[in-house]
Design an enzyme around this catalytic site. Structure first.
Site, PDB file in Angstrom:
ATOM      1  N   ARG A 239       0.818  -1.294   0.125  1.00  0.00           N
ATOM      2  CA  ARG A 239       0.041  -0.090  -0.089  1.00  0.00           C
ATOM      3  C   ARG A 239       0.781   1.230   0.013  1.00  0.00           C
ATOM      4  O   ARG A 239       1.421   1.572   1.008  1.00  0.00           O
ATOM      5  CB  ARG A 239      -0.899  -0.071   1.466  1.00  0.00           C
TER       6      ARG A 239
ATOM      7  N   ASP B 182       2.130   5.196  -0.381  1.00  0.00           N
ATOM      8  CA  ASP B 182       1.490   6.433   0.302  1.00  0.00           C
ATOM      9  C   ASP B 182       1.218   7.407  -0.811  1.00  0.00           C
ATOM     10  O   ASP B 182       1.475   7.520  -1.763  1.00  0.00           O
ATOM     11  CB  ASP B 182       2.553   6.870   1.078  1.00  0.00           C
TER      12      ASP B 182
ATOM     13  N   TYR C 237      11.919  -1.041  -4.520  1.00  0.00           N
ATOM     14  CA  TYR C 237      11.609   0.390  -4.793  1.00  0.00           C
ATOM     15  C   TYR C 237      12.766   1.039  -5.368  1.00  0.00           C
ATOM     16  O   TYR C 237      13.901   0.572  -5.202  1.00  0.00           O
ATOM     17  CB  TYR C 237      11.411   1.329  -3.459  1.00  0.00           C
TER      18      TYR C 237
ATOM     19  N   ARG D  77      11.150   6.336   2.388  1.00  0.00           N
ATOM     20  CA  ARG D  77      11.648   7.746   2.428  1.00  0.00           C
ATOM     21  C   ARG D  77      12.438   8.125   3.808  1.00  0.00           C
ATOM     22  O   ARG D  77      13.267   9.073   3.679  1.00  0.00           O
ATOM     23  CB  ARG D  77      10.323   8.508   2.309  1.00  0.00           C
TER      24      ARG D  77
END
Length: 286
Positions: A68, A70, A128, A216
């Site tokens: 999921r 952001d 990622y 992040r």
């Protein structure tokens, strides 16, 4: 009205109620979405997809996703699953959805898999990428939605040295926004920076799973090292904390892209899902 044609694919075992498990491969530009998860009165990736698919199939559906993302985070290799009656033309779904979906989300492929496949719990790892632009003039306009401008010299060697100290199975509480009942133990399998072009650096990040804002936050900590504001040892020292570290800046969302999700062979899907459902706890921390 004609009935959907059944796929010509080899027969796949059905689950409860004669339903088949369908894998969707998809991508989206996260700029104008409030993340993946459905939220009242907000535009979300899941909300847009479920509405479009339900219209095409003339039945309410529910999606389960691999990760999921952001608000503002993009995806080129997201995976989701849903269950459908066996008579539907599954491979034809992407073409039919293309007429209904907005331009910032697309389903690339749909295929029937074994009922043991679970987009979330069967996943081995998520991959990622995070892009930073270092040009003094900022980021070119056509790249502004996917590259974060950091218009200064960054010490790539120092960033990679600091990143290497974070690898392995650890409690990343210092880099996560804690959620009630959720563990912050993860196995970080890859974290390294490379030069993509003259003014663009890319961080490749892979783990069995990620907790909320973890990627992040890791990027933000490593940028502090690259700018010379923190020593190489600082990000790893934060791992001793059992709470989110106040000194870590969460990097902007738009530089982050989910690029791939790995899964085991079909025969190992059920076993993998069972392992993943167990709470991750480091040895000695029960």
């Amino acid at each position: 009205m004609t009935t959907e044609l059944q796929s010509a694919e080899p027969a796949i075992p059905t689950g409860d109620g004669g339903l088949v498990r369908v894998r969707l491969d998809l991508g989206y530009d996260g700029t104008d979405f409030s993340g993946w998860a459905k939220q009242p009165a907000r535009r979300t990736v899941c909300g847009v997809l479920e509405e479009a698919i339900s219209r095409v199939l003339r039945r309410e559906i529910t999606l389960t996703v691999a990760g999921r993302t952001d608000a503002g985070v993009h995806a080129t290799g997201q995976v989701a699953h849903l269950d459908l009656p066996a008579e539907y033309d599954v491979p034809g779904l992407p073409r039919r959805l293309a007429r209904l979906l907005p331009a910032d989300v697309r389903v690339f492929a749909a295929r029937v898999l074994t009922p043991d496949f679970d987009a979330r719990f069967s996943a081995l790892r998520r991959h990622y990428e995070y892009r930073v632009g270092t040009a003094p003039y900022g980021v070119p306009p056509l790249d502004a939605r996917r590259i974060v401008s950091v218009p200064r010299q960054l010490d790539l060697a120092a960033m990679n040295e600091a990143a290497a100290l974070l690898l392995g199975e650890r409690d990343f509480a210092a880099f996560c926004k804690r959620r009630e009942g959720a563990t912050t133990v993860r196995e970080l399998q890859r974290l390294e920076w490379r030069v993509e072009s003259e003014h663009v650096l890319v961080a490749a990040v892979s783990a069995d799973a990620f907790c909320h804002s973890m990627v992040r936050s890791l990027v933000g900590a490593l940028l502090a090292v690259g700018e010379g504001r923190k020593p190489v040892s600082w990000p790893a020292e934060l791992l001793r904390s059992t709470e989110r570290a106040n000194g870590v800046t969460v990097a902007p969302a738009h530089g982050l892209v989910l690029v791939r999700v790995d899964y085991p062979a079909d025969a190992d899907l059920a076993a993998r899902a069972e392992i993943t459902r167990n709470v991750r706890v480091l040895p000695g921390c029960r």
